[in-house]
Design a protein around this motif. Sequence first.
Motif: not given
Length: 612
Positions: A282-290
């Motif tokens: 989930w952290d890697a999933f949210r990183q480019p969004i953030q």
Amino acid sequence: MIPFDICLLGDSLLTADQYAVLCLLVGMATVLGLIIVVRANAFLALIAAAMVVSLMADGPIQDKFSRVASSFGGTAGGVGIVIALAAVIGKCMLDSGAADRVVRAFMSIFGEKRSSIALMGSSFVLAVPVFFDTVFYLLVPLGRSLFRKTQKNYLLYVMAIATGGAITHTLVPPTPGPLVVADQLNVDKGLMILIGAAIAFPAACMGLWFSSLMNRIMPLPMRPLGAEPEPAAIPDDKLPSLWISLAPVLLPVILISTNTILTTMADTERAAQLQPGDIADWDAFRQPIQQGAAAAGDGTNFGKHVIATIRGNGKDAEREELASLLLQDGSLNDGQKEVALNRLNQYLLVDKNFPKNQDAFLGSKLSSTAVSLSRKPVARMSPVEAERMNRETLESVYGPEVLKRHVWNTSKRELANITSMLGDANFALLLSAVIAMWTLAVQRQFTLKELASSVEVSLMSGGLIILITAAGGAFGAMLTVANVGDAIQHMFPIGSDASSAKLLILFLGFGISAVLKIAQGSSTVAMITASGMLVSLASPETLGCHPVYLATSIGAGSLIGSWMNDSGFWIFAKMSGLTEVEALKTWTTLLLVLGTTSFLVALLMAVVMPLT
């Protein structure tokens, strides 16, 4: 070129919605004026109206007329083969005696006392592949023969024939009107057949009851039709078997409906939706969004686009909750992950505009499936296709170590893919046409040259229908280009969450179709024009129900108000031997009953069984 957002007309300014309505009114006036005043053919009237509306609508001047031709070709490509094959099937069934065999089978089942039911059932079935006027020509001699035998119920017989033929003519493909409506509103042909028939049956029963009532009120005699003698009946031994006779009608219904059922079963799996465990990190999933959302400047990047898509056009607590979960610092707990997963399925994966028709999606190369689906018109995209498109898009951005690859071709989907080929309307009707032609050749002992000549005659009659329906499709497409659907949506409280407000679109489709039918007389023109006006509203999200109910509401409206400008009115009057006043009292009121009943049934089914 006039700017579309604000247009100057004389000393007054028109808003975009007002200008769109003006385009609609000019287009309708062109159609009605050419048909009613100039007595022009419907094809010429619709093509002229399409060009007028396209000229008024926004867009490069060099594309004004070429896009009319493109839309014409798109509609012809969607329905032309089916209409041509239906014309071949209809003529072959008539010439071979297959249609006569179907009628006699109904008569033997119901008996002479229930002959009106047999006549209604015969026309109900035969009007699916055969045009209404042909069915009426076929069955009226049988009704006249029954009157000579019983000396009563002549009006009941002819109205029963009209009841079955008229209702399926406007609700059940592959008759041109409902076929084009289904195509324009992106309704599966098999579903249109099933729901159309389900709505048509109670309406036909009500029409039969009304016919019996009118027969008691005004028991008209049978009058001679010119100096020609009544045609002699064909002996039973000269007719094909019942199953061979029914095969051209039943085979496409079975193949297309089977495909619809299996595809629906595969769609219910929602294979492209995000499942627990699909997002491995989930952290890697949210990183480019953030990172994208925090980037400086007004440019669009992946993160900003995802957040903008989730938030939509308005403020919604659940959408904001998802955006906050994706943007917040720190890891998500299990409860937050579950909420975020559900919200992603609910707000991101169903968005039909997410990839924005790009081969390269904000720096990521999209898969061929995602590109193909992203280029499909929004109005023609189902929720399941949107989920697949967006899942493929996310998988193009993230590696498999972050987002698990989904399996689209499940066992149910593979079976549905096979039936999609066999149940394609073009292929199904081709098989039916082959059977009908073979039956004609065997029964009448035709040579190949004689068979080819008979088929050529049927194709010539079908060609005019194809031209009219394709021209109507082009007119509807130009109304969409002129943003007529958006203007109508802004004029009515369609965006409300109240189911009554959403069902207003069904009333709108019914009313527009009825007004067009009264004005120019053709049910087919009324249906394809009304569906073209409302195509942008034909989504489950906007309607609150499946678009098939909008399609059937439009078909129901096209029955209302048949009078002297309707060819069906004259066919009924002249072939039955009725005067114009008698036809107005019987035929016009019968179609009013059929149209109103079928619309009320469609409305009830939309509430009870929305199919969303």
